[in-house]
Design a protein around this motif. Structure first.
Motif, PDB file in Angstrom:
ATOM      1  N   HIS A   1       0.824  -1.206   0.000  1.00  0.00           N
ATOM      2  CA  HIS A   1       0.000   0.000   0.000  1.00  0.00           C
ATOM      3  C   HIS A   1       0.863   1.263   0.000  1.00  0.00           C
ATOM      4  O   HIS A   1       0.364   2.343   0.293  1.00  0.00           O
ATOM      5  CB  HIS A   1      -0.907   0.003   1.237  1.00  0.00           C
ATOM      6  CG  HIS A   1      -1.700  -1.244   1.402  1.00  0.00           C
ATOM      7  ND1 HIS A   1      -2.863  -1.495   0.701  1.00  0.00           N
ATOM      8  CD2 HIS A   1      -1.483  -2.353   2.167  1.00  0.00           C
ATOM      9  CE1 HIS A   1      -3.344  -2.679   1.047  1.00  0.00           C
ATOM     10  NE2 HIS A   1      -2.521  -3.217   1.928  1.00  0.00           N
TER      11      HIS A   1
ATOM     12  N   GLN B   1      -4.416   9.144  -7.928  1.00  0.00           N
ATOM     13  CA  GLN B   1      -5.051   7.986  -8.553  1.00  0.00           C
ATOM     14  C   GLN B   1      -4.854   6.737  -7.714  1.00  0.00           C
ATOM     15  O   GLN B   1      -5.792   5.927  -7.545  1.00  0.00           O
ATOM     16  CB  GLN B   1      -4.478   7.772  -9.951  1.00  0.00           C
ATOM     17  CG  GLN B   1      -5.073   6.585 -10.688  1.00  0.00           C
ATOM     18  CD  GLN B   1      -4.501   6.440 -12.092  1.00  0.00           C
ATOM     19  OE1 GLN B   1      -3.925   7.372 -12.636  1.00  0.00           O
ATOM     20  NE2 GLN B   1      -4.663   5.263 -12.663  1.00  0.00           N
ATOM     21  N   GLU B   2      -3.658   6.570  -7.165  1.00  0.00           N
ATOM     22  CA  GLU B   2      -3.396   5.390  -6.343  1.00  0.00           C
ATOM     23  C   GLU B   2      -4.229   5.405  -5.057  1.00  0.00           C
ATOM     24  O   GLU B   2      -4.746   4.380  -4.629  1.00  0.00           O
ATOM     25  CB  GLU B   2      -1.900   5.295  -6.008  1.00  0.00           C
ATOM     26  CG  GLU B   2      -1.012   5.023  -7.203  1.00  0.00           C
ATOM     27  CD  GLU B   2      -1.351   3.719  -7.909  1.00  0.00           C
ATOM     28  OE1 GLU B   2      -1.676   2.736  -7.212  1.00  0.00           O
ATOM     29  OE2 GLU B   2      -1.291   3.695  -9.154  1.00  0.00           O
TER      30      GLU B   2
ATOM     31  N   GLN C   1      -8.011   4.773  -6.298  1.00  0.00           N
ATOM     32  CA  GLN C   1      -8.416   3.564  -7.015  1.00  0.00           C
ATOM     33  C   GLN C   1      -7.683   2.298  -6.605  1.00  0.00           C
ATOM     34  O   GLN C   1      -8.207   1.201  -6.814  1.00  0.00           O
ATOM     35  CB  GLN C   1      -8.209   3.778  -8.521  1.00  0.00           C
ATOM     36  CG  GLN C   1      -8.986   4.943  -9.086  1.00  0.00           C
ATOM     37  CD  GLN C   1      -8.693   5.178 -10.558  1.00  0.00           C
ATOM     38  OE1 GLN C   1      -8.074   4.343 -11.226  1.00  0.00           O
ATOM     39  NE2 GLN C   1      -9.125   6.320 -11.089  1.00  0.00           N
ATOM     40  N   ASN C   2      -6.499   2.429  -6.019  1.00  0.00           N
ATOM     41  CA  ASN C   2      -5.660   1.232  -5.861  1.00  0.00           C
ATOM     42  C   ASN C   2      -5.228   0.971  -4.426  1.00  0.00           C
ATOM     43  O   ASN C   2      -4.182   0.375  -4.182  1.00  0.00           O
ATOM     44  CB  ASN C   2      -4.432   1.338  -6.770  1.00  0.00           C
ATOM     45  CG  ASN C   2      -4.823   1.342  -8.243  1.00  0.00           C
ATOM     46  OD1 ASN C   2      -5.777   0.680  -8.632  1.00  0.00           O
ATOM     47  ND2 ASN C   2      -4.106   2.109  -9.048  1.00  0.00           N
ATOM     48  N   ASP C   3      -6.009   1.427  -3.464  1.00  0.00           N
ATOM     49  CA  ASP C   3      -5.802   1.067  -2.064  1.00  0.00           C
ATOM     50  C   ASP C   3      -4.444   1.510  -1.525  1.00  0.00           C
ATOM     51  O   ASP C   3      -3.807   0.799  -0.747  1.00  0.00           O
ATOM     52  CB  ASP C   3      -5.975  -0.452  -1.879  1.00  0.00           C
ATOM     53  CG  ASP C   3      -6.272  -0.833  -0.435  1.00  0.00           C
ATOM     54  OD1 ASP C   3      -6.792   0.032   0.301  1.00  0.00           O
ATOM     55  OD2 ASP C   3      -5.974  -1.971  -0.038  1.00  0.00           O
TER      56      ASP C   3
END
Length: 344
Positions: free
Chosen positions: A160, A215-216, A219-221
């Protein structure tokens, strides 16, 4: 923040091509564009014009470009005040392109922290804002804030964690801090590179720009990213739960400085402008708008704003400025070593 602006904006080529300026009441400065320039106008430029009757012409130019123009114009400079965020004032002062500043001519200088006015007499202008580099984190995924740079190595964060490429100025400072807590220094970045290898092997990712960080997180935890204090605020404005924490080992800092150009006719007016930039009111406005840290000890911020930045005597005492001249001298070699490390 949308504000009606009266300040005239011109290109540098237009500036150089005219002789019609009333030099006695006109200044030419650079600013950095976008939201920064909006805040610069609202907090400093427009109030200064209203208070003095002066006209401030703005050329949008980031630090490296502005410095290149200063060098190119050394025999006939076109700027009165130049703003840098990458330490260019150190080189500019050493080359005689920037003028020494008498602190007695700045009414606010006495209230500015010593580190932000360390070499006025040598030609290095005062820092009027600080971009502090710390730990931007997801407040829902991590209800307990990270507190140390070594927390980046916590295995629970590995998949993460977002690192930023060192081609990005903030990414460079974050990497150098990671290198330092791993035992490295500016003469040896291998401990930092080894740590990056370890983190990538454990699942961390690398991005190049701040929008990619958003964005991370969206959208990407993503849970945690070493980056600048203002970015936690940017994420919150995008309705993403985020906070900012200073690492206990220290806080890398990007100094945003206001510099007096040598050889210009309006140096007294330019000094008044620089004095405006280091005033409490201007810095409070900048902190509110962008979450940059004030350098004037009399700046008073709300608890909400203060939570996002390095603020007050306790907040700024941990600031670390990695030598900009050393960074610039080694940048190419460091980027090459970095690229070899992250190639996978």
């Amino acid at each position: 923040m949308k504000i009606a602006i009266k300040t005239s904006v011109i290109t540098l080529s237009a500036l150089m091509g005219t002789t019609a300026f009333a030099q006695d009441n006109t200044l030419t400065i650079n600013s950095f564009g976008g939201a920064y320039e909006d805040a610069h106008r609202a907090c400093i430029i427009t109030p200064f014009e209203e208070e003095t009757g002066a006209t401030v012409n703005v050329v949008t130019a980031y630090s490296a470009d502005a410095f290149a123009q200063l060098r190119a114009q050394k025999d006939a400079p076109q700027f009165d005040v130049l703003h840098f965020s990458g330490g260019q004032e150190i080189v500019g002062a050493s080359e005689g392109l920037l003028a020494p500043i008498d602190a007695a001519k700045l009414t606010n200088a006495a209230d500015v922290y010593d580190f932000a006015k360390a070499n006025l007499a040598g030609g290095e202008g005062p820092a009027y804002s600080i971009a502090a580099i710390g730990l931007v984190y997801n407040t829902e995924a991590l209800p307990e804030a990270p507190s140390k740079w070594t927390d980046l190595l916590n295995p629970d964060y590995s998949e993460h964690l977002v690192l930023t490429d060192i081609s990005n100025g903030y990414g460079m400072l974050g990497f150098l801090m990671l290198n330092q807590v791993q035992g490295g220094d500016l003469s040896n970045i291998q401990p930092g590179l080894d740590a990056v290898t370890q983190l990538l092997d454990a699942g961390a990712i690398i991005v190049s720009t701040s929008p990619e960080i958003q964005q991370e997180f969206a959208q990407n935890d993503a849970w945690i990213a070493p980056y600048a204090s203002d970015y936690a605020y940017t994420l919150r404005k995008a309705e993403l739960p985020s906070g900012f924490a200073q690492g206990a080992e220290g806080t890398p800092a990007s100094y945003i400085t206001a510099n007096l150009v040598a050889g210009r006719p309006n140096m007294d007016l330019a000094l008044k402008f620089i004095d405006k930039e280091i005033s409490p009111a201007a810095q409070e406005c900048f902190a509110e708008a962008l979450r940059y840290s004030p350098t004037n000890s009399k700046a008073e911020l709300s608890s909400e704003v203060a939570a996002d930045i390095a603020y007050g005597e306790d907040g700024v005492k941990g600031l670390i400025r990695f030598d900009p001249a050393t960074i610039e001298a080694n940048r190419t070699a460091w980027v090459e070593a970095w690229n070899k490390t992250i190639a996978r």
